[in-house]
Design a protein around this motif. Structure first.
Motif, short mmCIF file in Angstrom:
data_model
loop_
_atom_site.label_atom_id
_atom_site.label_comp_id
_atom_site.label_asym_id
_atom_site.label_seq_id
_atom_site.Cartn_x
_atom_site.Cartn_y
_atom_site.Cartn_z
N ALA A 45 0.84 -1.20 0.00
CA ALA A 45 0.00 0.00 0.00
C ALA A 45 0.87 1.25 0.00
N ASN A 46 1.96 1.22 0.76
CA ASN A 46 2.87 2.37 0.78
C ASN A 46 3.48 2.59 -0.60
N HIS A 47 3.87 1.50 -1.26
CA HIS A 47 4.43 1.61 -2.61
C HIS A 47 3.40 2.19 -3.58
N THR A 48 2.15 1.74 -3.46
CA THR A 48 1.08 2.24 -4.33
C THR A 48 0.86 3.74 -4.11
N LEU A 49 0.78 4.15 -2.85
CA LEU A 49 0.56 5.57 -2.54
C LEU A 49 1.74 6.43 -3.02
N LEU A 113 0.39 9.03 9.58
CA LEU A 113 0.50 7.58 9.63
C LEU A 113 1.09 7.07 8.32
N ASN A 114 2.31 6.57 8.38
CA ASN A 114 3.00 6.05 7.22
C ASN A 114 2.86 4.53 7.20
N PRO A 115 2.27 3.94 6.16
CA PRO A 115 2.09 2.49 6.13
C PRO A 115 3.40 1.71 6.25
N ASN A 116 4.46 2.26 5.69
CA ASN A 116 5.75 1.57 5.75
C ASN A 116 6.28 1.54 7.18
N ALA A 117 6.14 2.66 7.91
CA ALA A 117 6.59 2.70 9.30
C ALA A 117 5.76 1.77 10.17
N VAL A 118 4.45 1.72 9.91
CA VAL A 118 3.59 0.81 10.66
C VAL A 118 3.98 -0.64 10.39
#
Length: 161
Positions: A45-49, A113-118
């Motif tokens: 999801a982070n890559h997509t965003l 909120l960063n998906p990669n950090a989560v």
């Protein structure tokens, strides 16, 4: 007869404990797989965003360059012809409007909120959860083995421990 029935009960308890340990190992593996899938999905999801942000910024930059160079040049060319000049200015306003709408598309930029950090945090916690659970199950397994060994050798102190 009393000793024999107590031993049978202890052996049944050991069988149940062994089954519980086996189920625990299986459940731990399934939980680990599920957390891995969650972290993979968050990273995806982070890559997509990030890709969407890149495409939007490239498109906005391209539209801005078109407005500044090409449409300004057309305005200079058609400065004597008001009917064409009106069309070029309307086109400029439309392109600027599209660029503004595209810039507002990335609604997640203000979110902290960063998906990669989560995903990294969840993965870090999962590593320690997995290790702690494996150690707990191994401790249970060792206790069961000592109890069975004590029963097999008929050593009272080992069964008590």
């Amino acid at each position: 007869m009393g000793k024999f029935s107590v031993l049978q009960q202890i052996i049944q308890i050991q069988k149940a404990a062994s089954a519980g340990i086996g189920i625990g190992f299986y459940g731990n593996s399934e939980t680990n797989d599920g957390v891995y899938q969650v972290t993979y999905s968050l990273m995806n999801a982070n890559h997509t965003l990030t890709s969407i942000d890149l495409l939007i910024s490239d498109t906005v930059q391209l539209l801005t360059s078109v407005v500044k160079s090409d449409l300004t040049q057309l305005e200079e060319i058609f400065s004597k012809r008001t009917d064409f000049l009106v069309i070029v200015r309307n086109t400029r306003r439309e392109v600027e409007s599209v660029a503004q709408h595209l810039a507002e598309l990335s609604f997640w930029k203000g979110v902290e909120l960063n998906p990669n950090a989560v995903a990294e945090q969840v993965n870090f916690i999962e590593d320690y959860r997995w290790l702690a659970y494996i150690l707990l199950l191994l401790l249970d397994l060792i206790i069961c083995l000592f109890t069975l060994l004590g029963l097999a050798k008929q050593i009272k102190w080992l069964v008590i421990v």
